[in-house]
Design an enzyme around this catalytic site. Structure first.
Site, PDB file in Angstrom:
ATOM      1  N   HIS A 155      19.383  42.049  19.290  1.00 27.82           N
ATOM      2  CA  HIS A 155      18.806  41.557  18.040  1.00 27.82           C
ATOM      3  C   HIS A 155      17.292  41.750  18.010  1.00 27.82           C
ATOM      4  O   HIS A 155      16.676  41.601  16.956  1.00 27.82           O
ATOM      5  CB  HIS A 155      19.214  40.113  17.749  1.00 27.82           C
ATOM      6  CG  HIS A 155      18.959  39.137  18.848  1.00 27.82           C
ATOM      7  ND1 HIS A 155      19.390  39.316  20.133  1.00 27.82           N
ATOM      8  CD2 HIS A 155      18.307  37.933  18.861  1.00 27.82           C
ATOM      9  CE1 HIS A 155      19.021  38.286  20.872  1.00 27.82           C
ATOM     10  NE2 HIS A 155      18.363  37.448  20.135  1.00 27.82           N
TER      11      HIS A 155
ATOM     12  N   ASP B 107      17.607  34.853  27.273  1.00 26.95           N
ATOM     13  CA  ASP B 107      17.996  33.772  28.184  1.00 26.95           C
ATOM     14  C   ASP B 107      19.391  33.252  27.840  1.00 26.95           C
ATOM     15  O   ASP B 107      20.200  32.986  28.718  1.00 26.95           O
ATOM     16  CB  ASP B 107      16.968  32.638  28.204  1.00 26.95           C
ATOM     17  CG  ASP B 107      16.517  32.174  26.820  1.00 26.95           C
ATOM     18  OD1 ASP B 107      16.884  32.818  25.808  1.00 26.95           O
ATOM     19  OD2 ASP B 107      15.794  31.170  26.742  1.00 26.95           O
TER      20      ASP B 107
ATOM     21  N   ASN C 190      12.963  32.289  26.308  1.00 29.00           N
ATOM     22  CA  ASN C 190      12.227  31.641  25.221  1.00 29.00           C
ATOM     23  C   ASN C 190      12.833  30.292  24.822  1.00 29.00           C
ATOM     24  O   ASN C 190      12.311  29.618  23.940  1.00 29.00           O
ATOM     25  CB  ASN C 190      12.066  32.578  24.016  1.00 29.00           C
ATOM     26  CG  ASN C 190      13.387  32.919  23.341  1.00 29.00           C
ATOM     27  OD1 ASN C 190      14.334  32.141  23.357  1.00 29.00           O
ATOM     28  ND2 ASN C 190      13.450  34.088  22.734  1.00 29.00           N
TER      29      ASN C 190
ATOM     30  N   LEU D 162      15.126  29.074  23.154  1.00 24.55           N
ATOM     31  CA  LEU D 162      15.758  28.745  21.879  1.00 24.55           C
ATOM     32  C   LEU D 162      16.902  29.713  21.600  1.00 24.55           C
ATOM     33  O   LEU D 162      16.699  30.927  21.557  1.00 24.55           O
ATOM     34  CB  LEU D 162      14.738  28.798  20.735  1.00 24.55           C
ATOM     35  CG  LEU D 162      13.653  27.725  20.782  1.00 24.55           C
ATOM     36  CD1 LEU D 162      12.619  27.963  19.683  1.00 24.55           C
ATOM     37  CD2 LEU D 162      14.264  26.325  20.629  1.00 24.55           C
TER      38      LEU D 162
ATOM     39  N   HIS E 122      15.534  31.298  14.142  1.00 23.68           N
ATOM     40  CA  HIS E 122      16.407  32.351  14.660  1.00 23.68           C
ATOM     41  C   HIS E 122      17.010  33.162  13.509  1.00 23.68           C
ATOM     42  O   HIS E 122      17.570  32.601  12.571  1.00 23.68           O
ATOM     43  CB  HIS E 122      17.537  31.763  15.512  1.00 23.68           C
ATOM     44  CG  HIS E 122      18.457  32.815  16.063  1.00 23.68           C
ATOM     45  ND1 HIS E 122      18.297  33.360  17.327  1.00 23.68           N
ATOM     46  CD2 HIS E 122      19.528  33.452  15.515  1.00 23.68           C
ATOM     47  CE1 HIS E 122      19.242  34.272  17.512  1.00 23.68           C
ATOM     48  NE2 HIS E 122      20.002  34.352  16.444  1.00 23.68           N
TER      49      HIS E 122
ATOM     50  N   SER F  62      47.253  50.374  43.558  1.00 24.07           N
ATOM     51  CA  SER F  62      48.279  50.320  42.507  1.00 24.07           C
ATOM     52  C   SER F  62      48.065  51.397  41.453  1.00 24.07           C
ATOM     53  O   SER F  62      49.028  51.949  40.924  1.00 24.07           O
ATOM     54  CB  SER F  62      48.265  48.942  41.829  1.00 24.07           C
ATOM     55  OG  SER F  62      48.750  47.948  42.689  1.00 24.07           O
TER      56      SER F  62
ATOM     57  N   GLU G  28      36.321  43.258  35.616  1.00 19.75           N
ATOM     58  CA  GLU G  28      36.606  44.371  34.707  1.00 19.75           C
ATOM     59  C   GLU G  28      35.476  44.628  33.718  1.00 19.75           C
ATOM     60  O   GLU G  28      35.275  45.759  33.276  1.00 19.75           O
ATOM     61  CB  GLU G  28      37.915  44.100  33.944  1.00 19.75           C
ATOM     62  CG  GLU G  28      39.162  44.063  34.826  1.00 19.75           C
ATOM     63  CD  GLU G  28      39.348  42.758  35.581  1.00 19.75           C
ATOM     64  OE1 GLU G  28      38.614  41.779  35.295  1.00 19.75           O
ATOM     65  OE2 GLU G  28      40.219  42.710  36.471  1.00 19.75           O
TER      66      GLU G  28
ATOM     67  N   ASP H 118      56.930  40.879  38.138  1.00 17.85           N
ATOM     68  CA  ASP H 118      55.653  40.161  38.153  1.00 17.85           C
ATOM     69  C   ASP H 118      55.446  39.319  36.904  1.00 17.85           C
ATOM     70  O   ASP H 118      54.634  38.397  36.890  1.00 17.85           O
ATOM     71  CB  ASP H 118      54.482  41.133  38.344  1.00 17.85           C
ATOM     72  CG  ASP H 118      54.205  41.414  39.816  1.00 17.85           C
ATOM     73  OD1 ASP H 118      54.563  40.564  40.663  1.00 17.85           O
ATOM     74  OD2 ASP H 118      53.641  42.473  40.122  1.00 17.85           O
TER      75      ASP H 118
ATOM     76  N   ARG I  37      54.335  52.137  35.839  1.00 22.47           N
ATOM     77  CA  ARG I  37      54.612  51.771  37.221  1.00 22.47           C
ATOM     78  C   ARG I  37      55.835  52.505  37.791  1.00 22.47           C
ATOM     79  O   ARG I  37      55.752  53.020  38.905  1.00 22.47           O
ATOM     80  CB  ARG I  37      54.821  50.254  37.319  1.00 22.47           C
ATOM     81  CG  ARG I  37      55.128  49.774  38.723  1.00 22.47           C
ATOM     82  CD  ARG I  37      55.113  48.247  38.794  1.00 22.47           C
ATOM     83  NE  ARG I  37      55.356  47.800  40.146  1.00 22.47           N
ATOM     84  CZ  ARG I  37      56.559  47.523  40.644  1.00 22.47           C
ATOM     85  NH1 ARG I  37      57.627  47.652  39.898  1.00 22.47           N
ATOM     86  NH2 ARG I  37      56.696  47.119  41.895  1.00 22.47           N
TER      87      ARG I  37
END
Lengths: 611, 611
Positions: free
Chosen positions: B73, B150, B180, B182, B256, B342, B363, B420, B470
């Protein structure tokens, strides 16, 4: 509160039995993860039989302590624990992984003692944040325990959850990390570097205790220390060995996800049985949770209060709606990721600050905590920009598998947000949510529909998603209008209709504009508000298609997985096809109206498609 | 190497100009984020004009230092920097956010100085890990800088990236956090608690420097310290004020995402111009990167080497394929998330360990780093279980917006993985990837197709996804067969065909079984292998539909967003509809064959649909 030292042999014997049953079940199944069960067996024996308060006959007791098995591949251990506690008949444990059994490869809430499905690593702690927040919501002192693997500490979602647990000062939350140092394909990144684990958890504000995860006295003492720690959550970092207790698996690589062969299993049972110790007294029974008070029945949400023609963004009506809903339903909570002033969930916060949870910019833990809250009876409404819900797509997937009662809302969808550009535009949110077969997917076009659908979401069980829009749109429905899930509204129709245009959200108003312009030329189209995308009113769509000859969808979404595909699936059995207007490419920044026109979903585009 | 103290006024004056231009552009646009530009202006003035090595006339120079604006931004600040450097004409800055301009609301690679699109917070550091790994790959000492907000430290993806940067000892990577205090809707969680920021970054293995982000001498010294730090990455934690430099915005909430009104902007310019200081000497020119060597042309991947009827899982052929490809193309790299045994990417590691990057179970950073690598000329193949790619869905989204050349592969898709259970079954991976309009989406059914499509992916620009399976499946194609992207294969056909069955992966073999069984009864069906789902061969599908009267899709995927929807979209313009066999509900654990049959995608189900 820790058990007397004379009872430690009992716990050690339980751990040996848990190991035996984990091996037995996986060997019977011919697949699974015995060695990860073995590393955590001592921890779980102590937790379940000398620490937790629960009712083995009633796993869903509202005031019982919770255990989230975040390392879901240790499912056989969890099942063995419930067998040891008497809930599962021991002989059923070898049904593991059969299609006919609920003892699945990884735990799911088909089993009453499972709050959320696990098996996608790094999600359990976020769910634990949710169950711990729920305890606070209902005024209970129940505790939440989360068993994690060490490998999953690499998942960022763990640190979102760690940060949130600190933020909320969840001292009723205790994480246990089974640091067995072996991942799937190799040693973990940090192996047995307990100092680094401790530094990380401490930096995120947790009380951290490092123990030998196979020393029963240390384990019992650590749980007592966690219980005594106030004002912040505790993590027990347990140094363990994968495959513990069996000479040929203990600490050995290349055993991940492998069942022992029957002859190996027999050797393992013999070794584990030889470890059994004499017991000098009986363990005390598992402490029962207090009786739960009856839940108050939710009230009826007041009707919307708008005037036809008012300009109200659906995101704003959403904020108004959830705040009103919470006023009549104490189960309703809201969760935010630092966009409450854009999604208007700030209205909820203003009205019900005690049920509003601020997660800052951390969407995964926001959704994960909502899953935990929902699993314990809350009705959570987590919301953010729809685009950023994709950050938590794997949580959405697991929420669907869990079937939990979460109510997602995403604002600022589509190119109609305008100048902020594609990174802020959700154009695949329906593809993400509607892909899940048990998700309800809603897209209101005006404020009345939005409030009504907020109420419908709350009373319809299971996961749901509502998309809201950034621009203001006119109120078109009277306050008395009802919006049943699975329905649609026919807004314009005549016997002369030559096509049906199906839109929702901002495109519905483009369709209405197109209707007006075409009518002046004597061309009549039917206009449908498809506020419920899943489930969908196939019969009405087919009827409209047959009546008018053509179906045209128009949506502020990419071509795949949205309204066009949903309508096409619904009408295909009747042999009908759909002309789709949708966003065909990665869009740019620009003014909303310019973008809607440039990417072919404006009234002009609809008129072109009709002609 | 830091600039002489006598030149600090020059840098301060540049910072004031960057603030002025950031305000001017956002005021002209009527929207945007001036105050987040103001907080970072001093940091960026020093970085760009007294630290980085690059060629302002040639932003894509292969050996130039990189800057990733993770806090996307702050785009107007980035554009003002490139204007100050001479690349963007200053008068163009007020085109910000116009549909006709590439100066979008958040940066995208439509601008040559942007490597990856940002604007979804928490992604930039992962991309920076990728550009830093790329420097190592090509033997360059170029450095990578990432400007973060931040608030985005709350995103788990930041900690995945922090952990990876430490793991790879990326001392050429420097993160700058603009603290900052905020956020969008309120103060950030940690506000100006610099000690906690420092403890977290240090715990993740970084060299951490806390400075006053508006003290130019401290800033310049911190960059020098970062450059001198070897063996680990450096983070500069800069305490700043949002809206810095303008009395009525500095450190004030509720600014903001708001442009200043023109009269406010005029007051701001006056205040900022009054801060200009006399300059006693000229800044030295921006240092130029060394000349880049010519890139070697990639060779031709050797043909597959299988025999018809061999039983080979496509995941295994994928591993073989990428290893072979890397042998002839030095740009090719592979990335893993602890499942190399795998996905079979372990074959790549064995052959090319220097180009194999292990991210452990993380990931998001795996995909984000792949984006950074791709932006700098590598051809990255990140792979994991397809289900766990959803963890990085927002990165996939931003990769599409970035148009980067990443080649995702997901294994273990669908119910055919078996026991699974659902948490490990990707059933929405096509919905996720094919939703992005510029993604190539591939689904090979045998080993020959897999290897050929690996090569096709590498030579086709842009983002791509390959799904592998698989179970072992028989080789059905000769080694000479070619698989152009956008094509399909008609495997069975006759003039008597009464339906066309379209499958891929495991379901193709169910379709072949159905063909054989039906043929014995004199019922003939056409069978199509739809190995390229996006782009799709619409003409051939329409021809088959017209020839045979019916189109039936069968897929190991949920109903939405997969093969059925893709085929339906392709054939709708011809008035054709599709019968879809797909997974209708959340599946269970079970044996693969049982599951395929239970959920209606087996030969038996196909035969039923044909009849």
């Amino acid at each position: 509160m820790p058990v007397d030292a004379s009872l430690l042999p009992n716990l050690r014997n339980i751990a040996a039995r848990l190991r035996i049953e984990s091996i037995r079940a996986t060997t019977a199944a011919g697949s699974g993860h015995p060695t990860t069960c073995q590393s955590a067996a001592d921890l779980m024996a102590a937790l379940f039989f000398a620490e937790m308060r629960f009712d083995p006959a009633h796993p869903q007791h509202p005031l019982a302590d919770r255990l989230v098995m975040s390392k879901g591949h240790a499912a056989p251990l969890l099942y063995a624990m419930w067998a040891e506690a008497g809930y599962i008949p021991r002989e059923r444990l070898t049904d593991l992984r059969l299609l006919t059994s609920d003892l699945e490869g990884h735990p799911t809430p088909r089993l009453p003692f499972v709050d959320v499905a696990t098996g996608s690593l790094g999600q359990g702690l976020a769910a634990g944040v949710g169950t711990a927040l729920n305890a606070r919501r209902i005024g209970s002192d129940y505790r939440t325990y989360v068993l994690m693997g060490d490998g999953e500490n690499a998942e960022g979602s763990v640190w979102e959850a760690a940060s949130a647990a600190h933020l909320f000062a969840l001292d009723a939350l205790c994480a246990i990390v089974d640091v067995n140092a072996l991942g799937q394909s190799r040693a973990t990144e940090l192996e047995h570097d307990m100092d680094t684990y401790k530094a990380r958890w401490q930096a995120f504000g947790w009380h951290a205790i490092v123990i030998d995860g196979h020393d029963m006295a240390q384990i019992v003492a650590a749980f007592a220390e966690a219980r005594a720690t106030k004002g912040r959550p505790t993590v027990i970092l347990a140094r363990t060995l994968k495959g513990k207790g069996v000479s040929f698996t203990e600490g050995k690589p290349n055993w991940h996800g492998k069942a022992l062969k029957p002859e190996e299993a027999d050797r393992a049972y013999a070794e584990l049985e030889a470890q059994m110790q004499p017991e000098t007294a009986a363990l005390p029974p598992i402490p029962a949770p207090p009786a739960a008070p009856a839940a108050a029945a939710p009230g009826q949400m007041p009707a919307p209060d708008y005037r036809i023609g008012d300009q109200v963004a659906t995101r704003e009506a959403y904020g108004t709606g959830i705040a009103k809903l919470a006023g009549v339903d104490p189960r309703v909570v809201a969760l935010d990721a630092d966009v409450k002033n854009s999604t208007f969930s700030e209205r909820f916060e203003a009205a019900h600050p005690d049920r509003f949870y601020q997660f800052f910019i951390a969407e995964q833990v926001m959704i994960g905590a909502a899953m935990g809250l929902a699993a314990r009876g809350a009705v959570p409404f987590p919301s953010t920009f729809a685009a950023f819900l994709t950050r938590a797509a794997d949580f959405v997937r697991m929420a669907a598998i869990s079937g939990v009662n979460i109510k997602l809302a995403g604002s600022h969808a589509g190119v109609s947000i305008g100048e902020d550009g594609p990174s802020q535009m959700a154009l695949e949110d329906f593809a993400m949510t509607a892909a899940q077969p048990n998700f309800t997917v809603l897209y209101p076009s005006d404020a009345v529909a939005t409030e009504r659908l907020v109420a419908e979401m709350a009373t319809t069980p299971g996961p749901a998603y509502m998309r809201t829009s950034r621009p203001k749109t006119p109120v078109i429905y009277p306050n008395t209008e009802q919006f049943p899930i699975g329905g649609l509204k026919v807004l314009r129709q005549s016997e002369a209709d030559c096509a049906t245009v199906i839109g929702a959200g901002v495109t519905l108003f483009e369709a209405l504009k197109a209707h007006e312009a075409l009518a002046k030329e004597g061309i009549h189209i039917r206009v449908i508000d498809l506020y419920s995308i899943q489930p969908i009113d196939a019969a009405s769509l087919i009827a409209a298609g047959r009546d008018t000859g053509r179906l045209i969808t128009v949506e502020d979404h990419y071509r795949t997985g949205g309204i066009g595909d949903a309508v096409a699936r619904a009408v295909a059995p009747a042999g009908l096809t759909v002309t789709r207007l949708a966003i065909p490419e990665i869009p740019r920044s620009g003014k909303p109206d310019e973008l809607i026109d440039t990417y072919g979903i404006s009234a002009r585009a609809i008129i072109g498609a009709v002609r």
